[in-house]
Design an enzyme around this catalytic site. Sequence first.
Site, PDB file in Angstrom:
ATOM      1  N   LYS A 243      89.587 -34.595 -89.481  1.00  0.00           N
ATOM      2  CA  LYS A 243      90.492 -33.441 -89.559  1.00  0.00           C
ATOM      3  C   LYS A 243      89.647 -32.189 -89.745  1.00  0.00           C
ATOM      4  O   LYS A 243      88.857 -32.089 -90.690  1.00  0.00           O
ATOM      5  CB  LYS A 243      91.480 -33.604 -90.721  1.00  0.00           C
ATOM      6  CG  LYS A 243      92.348 -32.367 -90.978  1.00  0.00           C
ATOM      7  CD  LYS A 243      93.412 -32.586 -92.040  1.00  0.00           C
ATOM      8  CE  LYS A 243      94.100 -31.284 -92.448  1.00  0.00           C
ATOM      9  NZ  LYS A 243      95.090 -31.446 -93.518  1.00  0.00           N
TER      10      LYS A 243
ATOM     11  N   ASP B   5      93.569 -24.014 -94.449  1.00  0.00           N
ATOM     12  CA  ASP B   5      94.976 -24.422 -94.425  1.00  0.00           C
ATOM     13  C   ASP B   5      95.780 -23.538 -95.376  1.00  0.00           C
ATOM     14  O   ASP B   5      95.853 -23.782 -96.576  1.00  0.00           O
ATOM     15  CB  ASP B   5      95.091 -25.896 -94.845  1.00  0.00           C
ATOM     16  CG  ASP B   5      96.538 -26.390 -94.815  1.00  0.00           C
ATOM     17  OD1 ASP B   5      97.406 -25.659 -94.295  1.00  0.00           O
ATOM     18  OD2 ASP B   5      96.779 -27.513 -95.305  1.00  0.00           O
TER      19      ASP B   5
ATOM     20  N   LYS C 238     101.242 -22.035 -98.754  1.00  0.00           N
ATOM     21  CA  LYS C 238     100.907 -22.711-100.008  1.00  0.00           C
ATOM     22  C   LYS C 238     101.055 -21.722-101.161  1.00  0.00           C
ATOM     23  O   LYS C 238     100.406 -20.682-101.178  1.00  0.00           O
ATOM     24  CB  LYS C 238      99.469 -23.241 -99.963  1.00  0.00           C
ATOM     25  CG  LYS C 238      99.318 -24.462 -99.082  1.00  0.00           C
ATOM     26  CD  LYS C 238      97.944 -25.083 -99.220  1.00  0.00           C
ATOM     27  CE  LYS C 238      97.763 -26.238 -98.263  1.00  0.00           C
ATOM     28  NZ  LYS C 238      98.573 -27.429 -98.574  1.00  0.00           N
TER      29      LYS C 238
ATOM     30  N   ASP D 209      89.591 -28.162 -96.078  1.00  0.00           N
ATOM     31  CA  ASP D 209      90.478 -28.976 -95.249  1.00  0.00           C
ATOM     32  C   ASP D 209      89.814 -29.411 -93.937  1.00  0.00           C
ATOM     33  O   ASP D 209      90.457 -30.030 -93.085  1.00  0.00           O
ATOM     34  CB  ASP D 209      91.784 -28.212 -94.985  1.00  0.00           C
ATOM     35  CG  ASP D 209      92.992 -29.129 -94.930  1.00  0.00           C
ATOM     36  OD1 ASP D 209      92.885 -30.287 -95.388  1.00  0.00           O
ATOM     37  OD2 ASP D 209      94.038 -28.700 -94.408  1.00  0.00           O
TER      38      ASP D 209
ATOM     39  N   ASP E 292     103.051 -26.958 -93.146  1.00  0.00           N
ATOM     40  CA  ASP E 292     101.912 -27.342 -93.993  1.00  0.00           C
ATOM     41  C   ASP E 292     101.487 -28.790 -93.744  1.00  0.00           C
ATOM     42  O   ASP E 292     100.433 -29.209 -94.195  1.00  0.00           O
ATOM     43  CB  ASP E 292     102.276 -27.122 -95.471  1.00  0.00           C
ATOM     44  CG  ASP E 292     101.053 -27.092 -96.366  1.00  0.00           C
ATOM     45  OD1 ASP E 292      99.924 -27.032 -95.827  1.00  0.00           O
ATOM     46  OD2 ASP E 292     101.221 -27.119 -97.603  1.00  0.00           O
TER      47      ASP E 292
ATOM     48  N   GLU F 292     100.183 -29.990 -91.210  1.00  0.00           N
ATOM     49  CA  GLU F 292      99.559 -29.652 -89.926  1.00  0.00           C
ATOM     50  C   GLU F 292      98.456 -30.619 -89.527  1.00  0.00           C
ATOM     51  O   GLU F 292      98.179 -30.786 -88.338  1.00  0.00           O
ATOM     52  CB  GLU F 292      98.985 -28.221 -89.999  1.00  0.00           C
ATOM     53  CG  GLU F 292      97.594 -28.076 -90.625  1.00  0.00           C
ATOM     54  CD  GLU F 292      97.492 -28.547 -92.071  1.00  0.00           C
ATOM     55  OE1 GLU F 292      98.531 -28.600 -92.742  1.00  0.00           O
ATOM     56  OE2 GLU F 292      96.382 -28.878 -92.516  1.00  0.00           O
TER      57      GLU F 292
ATOM     58  N   ARG G 210      98.250 -33.825 -89.545  1.00  0.00           N
ATOM     59  CA  ARG G 210      98.716 -34.944 -88.710  1.00  0.00           C
ATOM     60  C   ARG G 210      99.000 -34.493 -87.282  1.00  0.00           C
ATOM     61  O   ARG G 210      98.887 -35.272 -86.346  1.00  0.00           O
ATOM     62  CB  ARG G 210      99.941 -35.593 -89.380  1.00  0.00           C
ATOM     63  CG  ARG G 210     101.107 -34.668 -89.553  1.00  0.00           C
ATOM     64  CD  ARG G 210     102.133 -35.209 -90.553  1.00  0.00           C
ATOM     65  NE  ARG G 210     101.714 -35.029 -91.944  1.00  0.00           N
ATOM     66  CZ  ARG G 210     102.421 -35.422 -92.995  1.00  0.00           C
ATOM     67  NH1 ARG G 210     103.566 -36.038 -92.819  1.00  0.00           N
ATOM     68  NH2 ARG G 210     101.975 -35.220 -94.220  1.00  0.00           N
TER      69      ARG G 210
HETATM   70  N1  BES Z   1      95.508 -30.175 -96.507  1.00  0.00           N
HETATM   71  C1  BES Z   1      96.714 -30.575 -97.114  1.00  0.00           C
HETATM   72  C2  BES Z   1      96.560 -31.789 -98.000  1.00  0.00           C
HETATM   73  C3  BES Z   1      95.857 -31.571 -99.302  1.00  0.00           C
HETATM   74  C4  BES Z   1      96.556 -31.089-100.392  1.00  0.00           C
HETATM   75  C5  BES Z   1      94.538 -31.892 -99.446  1.00  0.00           C
HETATM   76  C6  BES Z   1      95.907 -30.937-101.593  1.00  0.00           C
HETATM   77  C7  BES Z   1      93.911 -31.738-100.637  1.00  0.00           C
HETATM   78  C8  BES Z   1      94.600 -31.258-101.718  1.00  0.00           C
HETATM   79  C9  BES Z   1      97.762 -30.942 -96.056  1.00  0.00           C
HETATM   80  O1  BES Z   1      97.687 -30.251 -94.872  1.00  0.00           O
HETATM   81  C10 BES Z   1      99.081 -30.646 -96.663  1.00  0.00           C
HETATM   82  O2  BES Z   1      99.331 -29.512 -96.933  1.00  0.00           O
HETATM   83  N2  BES Z   1      99.886 -31.672 -96.881  1.00  0.00           N
HETATM   84  C11 BES Z   1     101.139 -31.535 -97.495  1.00  0.00           C
HETATM   85  C12 BES Z   1     102.130 -32.373 -96.710  1.00  0.00           C
HETATM   86  C13 BES Z   1     103.550 -32.098 -97.081  1.00  0.00           C
HETATM   87  C14 BES Z   1     103.966 -30.748 -96.571  1.00  0.00           C
HETATM   88  C15 BES Z   1     104.408 -33.186 -96.461  1.00  0.00           C
HETATM   89  C16 BES Z   1     101.034 -32.026 -98.935  1.00  0.00           C
HETATM   90  O3  BES Z   1     100.323 -33.001 -99.177  1.00  0.00           O
HETATM   91  O4  BES Z   1     101.628 -31.413 -99.789  1.00  0.00           O
HETATM   92 ZN    ZN Z   2      95.795 -29.518 -94.377  1.00  0.00          ZN
HETATM   93 ZN    ZN Z   3      98.732 -28.380 -94.935  1.00  0.00          ZN
END
Ligand code: BES
Ligand code: ZN
Ligand code: ZN
Length: 497
Positions: A265, A270, A277, A289, A348, A350, A352
């Site tokens: 990834k 992000d 966020k 990220d 968010d 993103e 995937r």
């Molecule tokens: N990059 C984040 C995941 C992440 C969060 C990595 C905290 C490290 C620390 C990812 O893109 C994300 O924002 N995921 C969301 C998904 C949700 C919106 C379903 C998450 O994990 O909150």
């Molecule tokens: Zn992310």
């Molecule tokens: Zn994200």
Amino acid sequence: MQYPEFQFLSSQTAQVAQGCYAFGIFEKNDTTPDTTHLVHTPFYHDVLIPLIKESQFTGKQGTTAMANCFHGGGKVILVGLGKQETVDEEVIRKAASMVYSACVQLHSPSVIVYFTTLLNDKTHLKAFAEGILLSAYLDQRFKSKKETKTTCLKQVSLLDAIANDQTIQLAQKITAGANLARALVNAPANHVTPAMLAQTATELAQKHHLQLNILEKEDCQRLGMGAYLSVTKGSSAPPKFIHLCYKPKSLDTQSPFQKIALIGKGVTFDSGGLNLKTGNAKIELMKFDMAGAAAMLGVAEAIGAIKPNKEIHFIIAATENMINGSATKPGDVVTASNGKTIEIDNTDAEGRLTLADALVYAEKLGVDAIVDLATLTGATVVALGIRIAGIFGTNSQLVNSLMAASPRTGEKIWQMPLEASYFEHMHSIIADMRNTGSKQGAGSITAALFLKQFVEKTAWAHLDIAGTVWTEKPWYYYKAGATGFGVRLLVDWILNS
Ligand code: BES
Ligand code: ZN
Ligand code: ZN
């Protein structure tokens, strides 16, 4: 950055009572160290016994004691190895990091290491060198005044260990990869853009004679990568879809996985997009990220130098996840390159979306296995914390071989279930699926199930490294910041499966 050099030294020629010595010491029981194997060293009565007594040193793993012992500035470091029967690569790696920190504390530019016969074992010797070389990573790129006072360790002499320069070189190649990944993750998002990742891939391709194909936005449009491109839309930084490939002279026909695609990834920042966020979502940390992508470039650095008999493809769908007038909106529907349609419930989620098109691309290469590494979900951090990554997979031979590499490298992974029934959580009334689950928990599983929709038949494993790529506090061989998680694991897996 300057990394220490290693040499093999015999006690016949070593000048006793000069320099800095580090002794590895086992623990006999909770109160006493086991020093039997040290009885014959010239230091035993004069230095070791008094220092052990004075510091009440037990040999417990993770403990050290040190003293200025000899006339003329000699120094001694004791490093606890724990019980002899529990010593493994990771114990040695951590002990090496303790030797490194003690040398820094004692301002010693060189050290003579005596770990009895432990370092005669190749895997232990490799782990020791890795522990030193990972500890030596020092990042001052963004400081205007470079710290020069910290004496860095320049020379490590291994006393009475069977000389094995090849093993040291292997450790150097692997840690060069891991430390490259750390440097990429530590650098901020105004430096590490998708273009900069592509530039790093270009340099690696030149250095190690790798094949490189960088797809620009228009190329991705032609391939129908609507999922990936939807993430790139809100950013002014041009996306770069990076495909780096190492091809060996001949393939290892014994291995079940001779041709491998590794996907990382590569979201260089992000923000969350329109689902920005906020609160404790740690937006300020989201330069990390792209740690999956950094791990890919780190593995490419190591594999390019080691040159194993496997074909390895490195794939990164690099982009920022930002907001502007063209940014993807929650509710938008996009079509991935395999024709599946996705309702973007949350901008968010993103990672995937970028991985979906990367997985489809990877499968078209006709490889035996696909492994992706991604800082995909906060839910993984909730489930497994910051020292264990989650692994999901459809092929037990692939998952088991990755799990087998884990204890050797000390990069911990734990298998998570791909519970098929949870895919219902991602039901969309308008498209084939949504990109997030309804609020029924299991966020790391639903994310993995989403990815699974984009792999048809190839053996596939997904590592959610959201927790493990970063450490707030220094930890053994890690300084605070990026850990380079996954590089050593994947290189070990490639070389041993
Ligand atoms: N990059 C984040 C995941 C992440 C969060 C990595 C905290 C490290 C620390 C990812 O893109 C994300 O924002 N995921 C969301 C998904 C949700 C919106 C379903 C998450 O994990 O909150
Ligand atoms: Zn992310
Ligand atoms: Zn994200």
